[in-house]
Design an enzyme around this catalytic site. Structure first.
Site, PDB file in Angstrom:
ATOM      1  N   ARG A 244       0.853  -1.182   0.000  1.00 19.88           N
ATOM      2  CA  ARG A 244       0.000   0.000   0.000  1.00 19.88           C
ATOM      3  C   ARG A 244       0.886   1.227   0.000  1.00 19.88           C
ATOM      4  O   ARG A 244       1.924   1.223   0.684  1.00 19.88           O
ATOM      5  CB  ARG A 244      -0.871   0.030   1.273  1.00 19.88           C
ATOM      6  CG  ARG A 244      -1.885  -1.081   1.336  1.00 19.88           C
ATOM      7  CD  ARG A 244      -2.821  -0.908   0.193  1.00 19.88           C
ATOM      8  NE  ARG A 244      -3.644  -2.075   0.016  1.00 19.88           N
ATOM      9  CZ  ARG A 244      -4.962  -2.050   0.039  1.00 19.88           C
ATOM     10  NH1 ARG A 244      -5.587  -0.923   0.261  1.00 19.88           N
ATOM     11  NH2 ARG A 244      -5.645  -3.143  -0.181  1.00 19.88           N
ATOM     12  N   GLU A 273      -1.956   8.145  -5.427  1.00 19.48           N
ATOM     13  CA  GLU A 273      -2.272   7.529  -6.731  1.00 19.48           C
ATOM     14  C   GLU A 273      -3.588   8.124  -7.215  1.00 19.48           C
ATOM     15  O   GLU A 273      -4.503   8.289  -6.416  1.00 19.48           O
ATOM     16  CB  GLU A 273      -2.418   6.014  -6.567  1.00 19.48           C
ATOM     17  CG  GLU A 273      -1.088   5.323  -6.429  1.00 19.48           C
ATOM     18  CD  GLU A 273      -1.206   3.796  -6.429  1.00 19.48           C
ATOM     19  OE1 GLU A 273      -2.096   3.251  -7.097  1.00 19.48           O
ATOM     20  OE2 GLU A 273      -0.396   3.174  -5.740  1.00 19.48           O
ATOM     21  N   HIS A 291       1.755   0.653 -10.232  1.00 24.27           N
ATOM     22  CA  HIS A 291       0.782  -0.261  -9.591  1.00 24.27           C
ATOM     23  C   HIS A 291       0.354  -1.387 -10.544  1.00 24.27           C
ATOM     24  O   HIS A 291      -0.835  -1.563 -10.833  1.00 24.27           O
ATOM     25  CB  HIS A 291      -0.441   0.512  -9.083  1.00 24.27           C
ATOM     26  CG  HIS A 291      -1.127  -0.192  -7.940  1.00 24.27           C
ATOM     27  ND1 HIS A 291      -1.828   0.454  -6.968  1.00 24.27           N
ATOM     28  CD2 HIS A 291      -1.205  -1.515  -7.623  1.00 24.27           C
ATOM     29  CE1 HIS A 291      -2.315  -0.421  -6.106  1.00 24.27           C
ATOM     30  NE2 HIS A 291      -1.951  -1.633  -6.486  1.00 24.27           N
TER      31      HIS A 291
HETATM   32  P1  NAD Z   1      -2.466 -11.455   2.944  1.00 25.42           P
HETATM   33  O1  NAD Z   1      -3.676 -11.040   3.716  1.00 25.42           O
HETATM   34  O2  NAD Z   1      -2.406 -12.851   2.410  1.00 25.42           O
HETATM   35  O3  NAD Z   1      -1.152 -11.246   3.840  1.00 25.42           O
HETATM   36  C1  NAD Z   1      -0.892 -10.093   4.581  1.00 25.42           C
HETATM   37  C2  NAD Z   1      -0.127 -10.505   5.827  1.00 25.42           C
HETATM   38  O4  NAD Z   1       0.318  -9.322   6.489  1.00 25.42           O
HETATM   39  C3  NAD Z   1      -0.968 -11.297   6.842  1.00 25.42           C
HETATM   40  O5  NAD Z   1      -0.286 -12.493   7.192  1.00 25.42           O
HETATM   41  C4  NAD Z   1      -1.088 -10.349   8.048  1.00 25.42           C
HETATM   42  O6  NAD Z   1      -1.091 -11.038   9.285  1.00 25.42           O
HETATM   43  C5  NAD Z   1       0.174  -9.513   7.888  1.00 25.42           C
HETATM   44  N1  NAD Z   1       0.104  -8.174   8.482  1.00 25.42           N
HETATM   45  C6  NAD Z   1      -0.895  -7.264   8.353  1.00 25.42           C
HETATM   46  N2  NAD Z   1      -0.539  -6.124   8.993  1.00 25.42           N
HETATM   47  C7  NAD Z   1       0.696  -6.319   9.493  1.00 25.42           C
HETATM   48  C8  NAD Z   1       1.592  -5.511  10.238  1.00 25.42           C
HETATM   49  N3  NAD Z   1       1.275  -4.269  10.591  1.00 25.42           N
HETATM   50  N4  NAD Z   1       2.778  -6.041  10.579  1.00 25.42           N
HETATM   51  C9  NAD Z   1       3.104  -7.304  10.252  1.00 25.42           C
HETATM   52  N5  NAD Z   1       2.297  -8.125   9.547  1.00 25.42           N
HETATM   53  C10 NAD Z   1       1.112  -7.632   9.164  1.00 25.42           C
HETATM   54  O7  NAD Z   1      -2.301 -10.382   1.785  1.00 25.42           O
HETATM   55  P2  NAD Z   1      -1.564 -10.586   0.367  1.00 25.42           P
HETATM   56  O8  NAD Z   1      -2.528 -11.180  -0.603  1.00 25.42           O
HETATM   57  O9  NAD Z   1      -0.255 -11.218   0.596  1.00 25.42           O
HETATM   58  O10 NAD Z   1      -1.384  -9.055  -0.063  1.00 25.42           O
HETATM   59  C11 NAD Z   1      -0.430  -8.230   0.590  1.00 25.42           C
HETATM   60  C12 NAD Z   1      -0.548  -6.787   0.137  1.00 25.42           C
HETATM   61  O11 NAD Z   1      -0.292  -6.690  -1.258  1.00 25.42           O
HETATM   62  C13 NAD Z   1      -1.918  -6.146   0.359  1.00 25.42           C
HETATM   63  O12 NAD Z   1      -1.743  -4.883   0.939  1.00 25.42           O
HETATM   64  C14 NAD Z   1      -2.486  -6.004  -1.040  1.00 25.42           C
HETATM   65  O13 NAD Z   1      -3.352  -4.903  -1.147  1.00 25.42           O
HETATM   66  C15 NAD Z   1      -1.229  -5.799  -1.846  1.00 25.42           C
HETATM   67  N6  NAD Z   1      -1.370  -6.144  -3.265  1.00 25.42           N
HETATM   68  C16 NAD Z   1      -0.752  -5.352  -4.180  1.00 25.42           C
HETATM   69  C17 NAD Z   1      -0.830  -5.645  -5.523  1.00 25.42           C
HETATM   70  C18 NAD Z   1      -0.140  -4.776  -6.544  1.00 25.42           C
HETATM   71  O14 NAD Z   1      -0.563  -4.745  -7.691  1.00 25.42           O
HETATM   72  N7  NAD Z   1       0.916  -4.091  -6.179  1.00 25.42           N
HETATM   73  C19 NAD Z   1      -1.556  -6.765  -5.975  1.00 25.42           C
HETATM   74  C20 NAD Z   1      -2.141  -7.584  -5.029  1.00 25.42           C
HETATM   75  C21 NAD Z   1      -2.038  -7.261  -3.666  1.00 25.42           C
END
Ligand code: NAD
Length: 317
Positions: A244, A273, A291
């Site tokens: 994010r 963004e 992104h």
């Molecule tokens: P997910 O829910 O599978 O994993 C996230 C992990 O982060 C979880 O295990 C959670 O316990 C942990 N977490 C949350 N807050 C935390 C903190 N403050 N400290 C430590 N750990 C923490 O999510 P995911 O599918 O792996 O996605 C991760 C991120 O990637 C999301 O923010 C999502 O929006 C982003 N994303 C970006 C794109 C892109 O195009 N760049 C695409 C898909 C997802």
């Protein structure tokens, strides 16, 4: 069911929906005309990515709507709780893009350690007049193998990245809010499998121990990496953010880059963004993508087919 895919859908997703007998509308309807269009066409399923906003006004004004589907992970553009309160199904495809995002992190890391982000900016300008100077400037790259990768947020994407990094010979550590140590199984192309563990440390320890940090936390809003955290990182370390925009304080990041404490940063997500700060875009120490972590043909196909399966399941209830 009559489905409007307002932010587009992959050809395989469209075929899967049509094969199940659904009627698919692929018109891109402007946000302010959406209520009229949905009511006029009696749309039952509204599929969006991140562009279309599905707020209370649409939920209240469109009685034909039964399902709101988000192709991808984050549902910030949908009033999910309100929609569910009103009896609508809200679905998304959280796992479809993990491999794509993880591979893009690797692309940024591989590029940064060999100065590709800088070389690609300078070669068109000076490649024909300053070839030897550029060769010298970008000639002190490093390898990824043997360097420690610290992953903050160890869910789907973090774990997909760990598997890739482990295969490259990188020690992997993580900081996840809960759980750990994590045991993962890496499957190689010939079907061989290897199980390995990733220890869960405090955020501070990961920042201090890692040569590369990659952020993969869920949830919006929280600034995880500010000046203090950047200061804890090893001198010469690299950081990548595909989670994010707000997860890294961009002002603190630019300052750490300018001081030379951080050797490079890669950003796929930005605080502002779709108009990221010019200072971020112009900083030569930043490897940039707009992104596109999830934007691969394979991920978009999986998103489309997963949505089609979920809609079928609901339609059969
Ligand atoms: P997910 O829910 O599978 O994993 C996230 C992990 O982060 C979880 O295990 C959670 O316990 C942990 N977490 C949350 N807050 C935390 C903190 N403050 N400290 C430590 N750990 C923490 O999510 P995911 O599918 O792996 O996605 C991760 C991120 O990637 C999301 O923010 C999502 O929006 C982003 N994303 C970006 C794109 C892109 O195009 N760049 C695409 C898909 C997802």
């Amino acid at each position: 069911m009559r489905i409007l895919a307002n932010d587009g859908i992959s050809p395989s997703g469209a075929s899967a929906l049509q094969a199940s007998g659904h009627e698919l509308l692929e018109t891109k309807v402007a946000q302010e005309q959406l209520i009229n269009f949905i009511n006029d066409k009696k749309v039952e399923v509204l599929l969006v990515r991140s562009a279309t906003k599905v707020r209370t006004d649409i939920i209240d004004a469109c009685p034909s709507l039964k399902i709101i589907g988000r192709g991808g992970v984050g549902m910030d553009n949908i009033d999910v709780a309100y929609a569910r309160e009103k009896g609508l199904h809200v679905i998304n495809t959280p796992a479809a893009s993990s491999q794509s995002v993880a591979e893009m992190v690797l692309a940024h890391l591989s590029g940064m350690v060999r100065f590709l982000h800088q070389s690609n900016r300078q070669m068109p300008l000076e490649g024909d007049t300053q070839f030897n100077a550029l060769k010298k400037a970008y000639g002190k790259g490093i390898e990824l193998k043997g360097k420690t990768l610290g992953i903050i947020g160890f869910g789907r994407i973090g774990q997909a990245l760990a598997e890739i990094a482990y295969g490259l010979g990188m020690p992997v550590i993580c900081h996840n809010r809960s759980g750990g140590p994590f045991t993962l199984t890496k499957t190689f192309s010939d079907g061989q499998q290897l199980t390995f563990s990733v220890a869960n440390h405090s955020k501070e320890d990961v920042l201090k121990m890692a040569d590369f940090i990659s952020i993969h936390v869920s949830g919006a809003g929280e600034t995880l990496i500010g000046a203090a955290e950047l200061g804890m990182m090893k001198k010469g370390a690299f950081i990548v953010n595909t989670a994010r925009g707000g997860s890294i304080d961009e002002v603190a990041l630019l300052s750490a880059l300018e001081k030379g404490h951080i050797a490079g940063a890669a950003l796929d997500v930005f605080v502002d963004e779709p108009t990221p700060a010019v200072q971020v875009l112009m900083n030569g120490g930043v490897s940039l993508t707009p992104h596109i972590g999830a934007a691969t043909v394979e991920a978009q196909d999986r998103i489309g087919t997963e949505l089609a399966t979920l809609i079928d399941e609901i339609a059969q209830q």
